[in-house]
Design a protein around this motif. Structure first.
Motif, mmCIF file in Angstrom:
data_model
loop_
_atom_site.group_PDB
_atom_site.id
_atom_site.type_symbol
_atom_site.label_atom_id
_atom_site.label_comp_id
_atom_site.label_asym_id
_atom_site.label_seq_id
_atom_site.Cartn_x
_atom_site.Cartn_y
_atom_site.Cartn_z
ATOM 1 N N PRO A 250 2.656 -15.402 166.235
ATOM 2 C CA PRO A 250 3.394 -15.286 164.973
ATOM 3 C C PRO A 250 4.889 -15.529 165.180
ATOM 4 C CG PRO A 250 1.969 -13.385 165.322
ATOM 5 C CD PRO A 250 1.970 -14.184 166.590
ATOM 6 N N LYS A 251 5.463 -16.301 164.285
ATOM 7 C CA LYS A 251 6.892 -16.624 164.319
ATOM 8 C C LYS A 251 7.296 -17.367 165.600
ATOM 9 C CE LYS A 251 7.969 -12.890 161.206
ATOM 10 N NZ LYS A 251 8.684 -11.676 160.936
ATOM 11 N N ALA A 252 6.319 -17.868 166.350
ATOM 12 C CA ALA A 252 6.561 -18.670 167.563
ATOM 13 C C ALA A 252 7.403 -17.923 168.594
ATOM 14 C CB ALA A 252 7.174 -20.015 167.205
ATOM 15 N N ARG A 253 7.250 -16.633 168.681
ATOM 16 C CA ARG A 253 8.069 -15.848 169.627
ATOM 17 C C ARG A 253 7.708 -16.144 171.088
ATOM 18 N NH1 ARG A 253 8.533 -11.388 165.605
ATOM 19 N NH2 ARG A 253 10.559 -11.851 164.678
ATOM 20 N N ILE A 254 6.424 -16.352 171.367
ATOM 21 C CA ILE A 254 6.032 -16.709 172.740
ATOM 22 C C ILE A 254 6.560 -18.101 173.058
ATOM 23 C CG2 ILE A 254 4.102 -17.117 174.322
ATOM 24 C CD1 ILE A 254 2.478 -15.085 172.555
ATOM 25 N N PHE A 255 6.362 -19.026 172.133
ATOM 26 C CA PHE A 255 6.848 -20.392 172.307
ATOM 27 C C PHE A 255 8.330 -20.389 172.669
ATOM 28 C CE2 PHE A 255 8.702 -24.338 170.723
ATOM 29 C CZ PHE A 255 7.867 -25.290 171.289
ATOM 30 N N GLU A 256 9.111 -19.558 171.985
ATOM 31 C CA GLU A 256 10.558 -19.527 172.201
ATOM 32 C C GLU A 256 10.967 -18.936 173.546
ATOM 33 O OE1 GLU A 256 12.473 -17.775 168.801
ATOM 34 O OE2 GLU A 256 11.523 -19.199 167.443
#
Length: 174
Positions: free
Chosen positions: A121-127
């Motif tokens: 959610p909200k691309a937090r891991i991606f970031e």
């Protein structure tokens, strides 16, 4: 001695690939300890990256709207997941960028992949791994020591073949 040599070659190839593609907007580099995270799976269970230490880990950042992801995923399924899914020293997780569980489940079914895909959610891991505006698909290969061994971006058949070799070589090490 063979294992040390193989590790050296894999590292050199990985560093070379990274050096040639420094516009990929990664925030991490080959040799870094992979940033830790906890991820919810669509079934509600949790996965924590640091709990996988001692295994070779492949992280695949993906999303249902990503055409390149859809192109690459069947190859990940057939050439990596089906080959190593029974190996206790290997883990593969897709990380779906900012979509609900129902979408992720439908996406996996439609693409025919059986490897686990978690929620971001909200691309937090991606970031933790790439700039917020950076695109997907991208793969992160992590060695048993928790260090990043290889980073890919988009789907390039030659780079994909190299990634398969890197995973196979890491799993062959004792």
């Amino acid at each position: 001695m063979k294992i040390i040599f193989l590790t050296f070659i894999v590292t050199l190839v990985s560093l070379n690939i990274f050096a040639q593609n420094d516009d990929r907007k990664y925030l991490v580099e080959v040799g870094d300890i992979a940033p830790d995270f906890e991820m919810a799976m669509p079934d509600g269970t949790m996965m924590k990256l640091s709990a996988l230490r001692g295994k070779v880990v492949m992280l695949q950042f993906t999303a249902s709207w990503c055409g390149v992801c859809r192109k690459e995923m069947p190859f990940i399924e057939s050439e990596i997941w089906q080959k190593h899914k029974e190996n206790p020293n290997f883990a593969l997780y897709g990380i779906d960028r900012d979509e609900p569980a129902a979408t992720v489940i439908a996406f996996a079914k439609k693409t025919g992949v059986t490897y686990p895909i978690g929620l971001d959610p909200k691309a937090r891991i991606f970031e933790l791994y790439a700039e917020k505006d950076a695109g997907i698909t991208r793969n992160v290969i992590i060695g048993k020591d928790g260090r990043i061994v290889m980073l890919t971006r988009l789907y390039d058949p030659e780079e994909f073949k190299e990634m398969v070799k890197v995973i196979d070589n890491l799993l062959a090490e004792k």
